[in-house]
Motif scaffolding. Sequence first.
Motif, PDB file in Angstrom:
ATOM      1  N   MET A 217     -18.180 -22.106 -20.040  1.00 49.39           N
ATOM      2  CA  MET A 217     -17.942 -21.677 -19.452  1.00 49.39           C
ATOM      3  C   MET A 217     -19.442 -20.575 -19.680  1.00 49.39           C
ATOM      4  O   MET A 217     -20.406 -20.197 -18.778  1.00 49.39           O
ATOM      5  CB  MET A 217     -16.821 -20.847 -18.868  1.00 49.39           C
ATOM      6  CG  MET A 217     -17.086 -20.151 -18.219  1.00 49.39           C
ATOM      7  SD  MET A 217     -15.768 -19.604 -17.128  1.00 49.39           S
ATOM      8  CE  MET A 217     -15.257 -18.166 -17.616  1.00 49.39           C
ATOM      9  N   ALA A 218     -19.457 -19.971 -21.097  1.00 47.16           N
ATOM     10  CA  ALA A 218     -20.519 -19.171 -21.047  1.00 47.16           C
ATOM     11  C   ALA A 218     -22.291 -19.270 -21.370  1.00 47.16           C
ATOM     12  O   ALA A 218     -22.657 -19.087 -20.536  1.00 47.16           O
ATOM     13  CB  ALA A 218     -20.286 -18.224 -22.575  1.00 47.16           C
ATOM     14  N   GLN A 219     -22.102 -20.585 -21.527  1.00 43.42           N
ATOM     15  CA  GLN A 219     -23.107 -21.201 -21.792  1.00 43.42           C
ATOM     16  C   GLN A 219     -23.854 -21.877 -20.153  1.00 43.42           C
ATOM     17  O   GLN A 219     -24.744 -22.054 -19.596  1.00 43.42           O
ATOM     18  CB  GLN A 219     -23.225 -22.447 -22.610  1.00 43.42           C
ATOM     19  CG  GLN A 219     -22.895 -22.382 -24.374  1.00 43.42           C
ATOM     20  CD  GLN A 219     -23.246 -23.534 -24.959  1.00 43.42           C
ATOM     21  OE1 GLN A 219     -24.416 -24.273 -24.744  1.00 43.42           O
ATOM     22  NE2 GLN A 219     -22.942 -23.040 -26.072  1.00 43.42           N
ATOM     23  N   ILE A 220     -22.658 -22.717 -19.723  1.00 40.11           N
ATOM     24  CA  ILE A 220     -23.106 -22.769 -17.992  1.00 40.11           C
ATOM     25  C   ILE A 220     -23.512 -21.588 -17.317  1.00 40.11           C
ATOM     26  O   ILE A 220     -24.597 -21.660 -16.263  1.00 40.11           O
ATOM     27  CB  ILE A 220     -21.763 -23.848 -17.350  1.00 40.11           C
ATOM     28  CG1 ILE A 220     -21.936 -24.850 -18.138  1.00 40.11           C
ATOM     29  CG2 ILE A 220     -22.059 -24.264 -16.286  1.00 40.11           C
ATOM     30  CD1 ILE A 220     -20.433 -25.906 -17.900  1.00 40.11           C
TER      31      ILE A 220
ATOM     32  N   VAL B  58     -17.789 -26.308 -10.034  1.00 38.93           N
ATOM     33  CA  VAL B  58     -18.056 -27.409 -10.365  1.00 38.93           C
ATOM     34  C   VAL B  58     -17.692 -28.712  -9.659  1.00 38.93           C
ATOM     35  O   VAL B  58     -16.509 -28.163  -8.970  1.00 38.93           O
ATOM     36  CB  VAL B  58     -16.933 -27.381 -12.258  1.00 38.93           C
ATOM     37  CG1 VAL B  58     -16.907 -29.320 -12.247  1.00 38.93           C
ATOM     38  CG2 VAL B  58     -17.065 -26.575 -12.674  1.00 38.93           C
ATOM     39  N   ILE B  59     -18.457 -29.450  -9.424  1.00 36.74           N
ATOM     40  CA  ILE B  59     -17.891 -30.266  -7.680  1.00 36.74           C
ATOM     41  C   ILE B  59     -17.650 -31.880  -8.968  1.00 36.74           C
ATOM     42  O   ILE B  59     -16.484 -32.536  -7.910  1.00 36.74           O
ATOM     43  CB  ILE B  59     -19.487 -30.695  -7.442  1.00 36.74           C
ATOM     44  CG1 ILE B  59     -18.838 -31.191  -6.047  1.00 36.74           C
ATOM     45  CG2 ILE B  59     -20.427 -31.488  -8.288  1.00 36.74           C
ATOM     46  CD1 ILE B  59     -19.943 -31.255  -5.492  1.00 36.74           C
ATOM     47  N   SER B  60     -17.697 -32.188  -9.983  1.00 30.42           N
ATOM     48  CA  SER B  60     -17.076 -33.487 -10.752  1.00 30.42           C
ATOM     49  C   SER B  60     -16.837 -33.359 -12.383  1.00 30.42           C
ATOM     50  O   SER B  60     -18.234 -32.378 -12.957  1.00 30.42           O
ATOM     51  CB  SER B  60     -18.064 -34.362 -10.331  1.00 30.42           C
ATOM     52  OG  SER B  60     -18.506 -34.309 -11.160  1.00 30.42           O
ATOM     53  N   LEU B  61     -15.737 -34.210 -12.179  1.00 33.00           N
ATOM     54  CA  LEU B  61     -15.808 -34.511 -13.782  1.00 33.00           C
ATOM     55  C   LEU B  61     -15.839 -35.260 -14.191  1.00 33.00           C
ATOM     56  O   LEU B  61     -14.706 -36.279 -14.447  1.00 33.00           O
ATOM     57  CB  LEU B  61     -14.428 -33.430 -14.156  1.00 33.00           C
ATOM     58  CG  LEU B  61     -14.020 -33.349 -15.685  1.00 33.00           C
ATOM     59  CD1 LEU B  61     -15.234 -33.128 -17.006  1.00 33.00           C
ATOM     60  CD2 LEU B  61     -12.995 -32.042 -16.325  1.00 33.00           C
TER      61      LEU B  61
ATOM     62  N   ARG C 228     -11.992 -29.117 -18.425  1.00 28.99           N
ATOM     63  CA  ARG C 228     -10.394 -29.409 -17.670  1.00 28.99           C
ATOM     64  C   ARG C 228      -9.678 -28.187 -17.803  1.00 28.99           C
ATOM     65  O   ARG C 228      -9.344 -27.349 -17.049  1.00 28.99           O
ATOM     66  CB  ARG C 228      -9.091 -30.651 -18.373  1.00 28.99           C
ATOM     67  CG  ARG C 228      -9.371 -31.901 -17.805  1.00 28.99           C
ATOM     68  CD  ARG C 228      -8.091 -32.866 -18.043  1.00 28.99           C
ATOM     69  NE  ARG C 228      -7.495 -32.318 -17.616  1.00 28.99           N
ATOM     70  CZ  ARG C 228      -6.097 -32.508 -18.042  1.00 28.99           C
ATOM     71  NH1 ARG C 228      -5.935 -33.402 -19.662  1.00 28.99           N
ATOM     72  NH2 ARG C 228      -4.846 -31.797 -18.330  1.00 28.99           N
ATOM     73  N   TYR C 229     -10.031 -27.158 -19.305  1.00 26.45           N
ATOM     74  CA  TYR C 229      -8.863 -25.789 -19.465  1.00 26.45           C
ATOM     75  C   TYR C 229     -10.725 -24.848 -18.407  1.00 26.45           C
ATOM     76  O   TYR C 229      -9.588 -23.880 -17.914  1.00 26.45           O
ATOM     77  CB  TYR C 229      -9.519 -25.452 -20.837  1.00 26.45           C
ATOM     78  CG  TYR C 229      -9.045 -24.358 -21.056  1.00 26.45           C
ATOM     79  CD1 TYR C 229      -7.670 -23.893 -21.033  1.00 26.45           C
ATOM     80  CD2 TYR C 229      -9.830 -23.211 -21.500  1.00 26.45           C
ATOM     81  CE1 TYR C 229      -7.315 -22.751 -21.619  1.00 26.45           C
ATOM     82  CE2 TYR C 229      -9.538 -21.534 -21.994  1.00 26.45           C
ATOM     83  CZ  TYR C 229      -8.204 -21.492 -21.618  1.00 26.45           C
ATOM     84  OH  TYR C 229      -8.374 -20.207 -22.088  1.00 26.45           O
ATOM     85  N   MET C 230     -11.947 -25.257 -18.495  1.00 24.54           N
ATOM     86  CA  MET C 230     -12.378 -24.257 -17.882  1.00 24.54           C
ATOM     87  C   MET C 230     -12.521 -23.968 -16.480  1.00 24.54           C
ATOM     88  O   MET C 230     -12.555 -22.974 -16.103  1.00 24.54           O
ATOM     89  CB  MET C 230     -14.188 -24.708 -18.333  1.00 24.54           C
ATOM     90  CG  MET C 230     -15.251 -23.656 -17.310  1.00 24.54           C
ATOM     91  SD  MET C 230     -16.996 -24.290 -18.095  1.00 24.54           S
ATOM     92  CE  MET C 230     -16.699 -26.227 -17.208  1.00 24.54           C
ATOM     93  N   ILE C 231     -12.123 -25.520 -16.212  1.00 27.24           N
ATOM     94  CA  ILE C 231     -12.131 -25.553 -14.945  1.00 27.24           C
ATOM     95  C   ILE C 231     -10.715 -25.231 -13.812  1.00 27.24           C
ATOM     96  O   ILE C 231     -10.345 -24.375 -13.089  1.00 27.24           O
ATOM     97  CB  ILE C 231     -11.346 -27.096 -14.713  1.00 27.24           C
ATOM     98  CG1 ILE C 231     -13.473 -27.776 -14.673  1.00 27.24           C
ATOM     99  CG2 ILE C 231     -11.579 -27.497 -12.602  1.00 27.24           C
ATOM    100  CD1 ILE C 231     -13.397 -29.693 -13.870  1.00 27.24           C
ATOM    101  N   SER C 232      -9.685 -25.382 -14.729  1.00 25.48           N
ATOM    102  CA  SER C 232      -8.338 -24.757 -14.480  1.00 25.48           C
ATOM    103  C   SER C 232      -7.952 -23.853 -14.810  1.00 25.48           C
ATOM    104  O   SER C 232      -7.211 -23.354 -13.668  1.00 25.48           O
ATOM    105  CB  SER C 232      -7.065 -26.525 -14.875  1.00 25.48           C
ATOM    106  OG  SER C 232      -7.485 -27.397 -13.969  1.00 25.48           O
TER     107      SER C 232
END
Length: 370
Positions: A168-171, A206-209, A193-197
């Motif tokens: 997350m920090a890098q994005i 985030v629009i897609s994984l 998934r951990y970052m998103i949820s």
Amino acid sequence: MHELRPWQHPFHLQTLLTVSAYIVQCQGLLASDPLFPIRLTPKQSFPALTPLSYKYHAIRRGFSSGVGSSLFWEAFKDPRLADLEWELGKTFQNEYAVMRDKYRAPKNPIVLCHGLLGFDELRVVGRIIPAIAYWRGIGEALTKLGAEVITTTVPPSGSIEVRGKALMAQIEAKAPGRTVNLIGHSMGGIDCRYMISILRPESFKVISLTTIATPHKGSSFADYVFEFIGKERLPRLYHLMESVGFQTGAFAQLTTTYMQSTFNPACPDVESVKYYSYGAVAKPGLFSMFYRPHKIISRREGPNDGLVSVQSAKHGEYKGTLIGPTHLDIINWTNRLKWMITGRRFNAIAFYCDIAGERWGLDMLAAEGL
């Protein structure tokens, strides 16, 4: 970019795990198992098969990214094996052998997220030799086709929590205020998934994984390694690994028990994100680093790519199964000599640019306005 000391090289650990598995087999601690066993489910309640019935022609001769994969489907001449086709879903055999002439690029950046023991670029001997890229040629190819590509790197063997926060920090640093499409290989998909949820980033969307060979339900090879090491010896092994710079949080989290009982219940999908996934089925050769893990996972879970089973790779909308490539072939780590001898049937770059008939790759993301 990480510069690791020789004993910290990720592949040293992979080799150690594979050799350990082989030693156990030689000691007779593992019961002999079929070359390609079929995992029975309630849907597969047919009588037990004899060894000869499922060591069928295609599997005995072996298939890989270079062997005519039509042989594989001769298995389905036996009606008792029909459910295997259901398990694999849509299959891709020769669709990614060559590149197409034209591709459309998505309007939002693609973020590449590496797996366990991964890196963005790795220098083993300082700057004497060129760096080794995890996504070999893939990022460059997508960039040339017009996509904006962001490559990330997280602690190679850190826990999901540590890796997710680093991701997350890098994005946040590289794409602040942007909308992004994530592509995760292996454990990279779990980090996403951990970052998103759980982390719920606010400075980007985030629009897609899309996960590729990600062990969403854990890996039975991880189970096996912990069984082999034993609870008594585990603290000493962890201490040894940590003394040479390795974090150890990831390993226990990749077991089937942790993923299915702890992680998945805590990380439900987010409604605003589209989830896609792919798996793979390989037949590693005798001298492949995936030979033993493949046999262990085959016995416990079924078809797999040498580290992750098809069933574990399924998450969200399952787009299909790649026939032939191993866990590393999928990120373009295919042995060139194998291509020359057997003929090339899988081009990882073509896979990431276009999945034939499904309009995924750049085309699907572009078509859906992602």
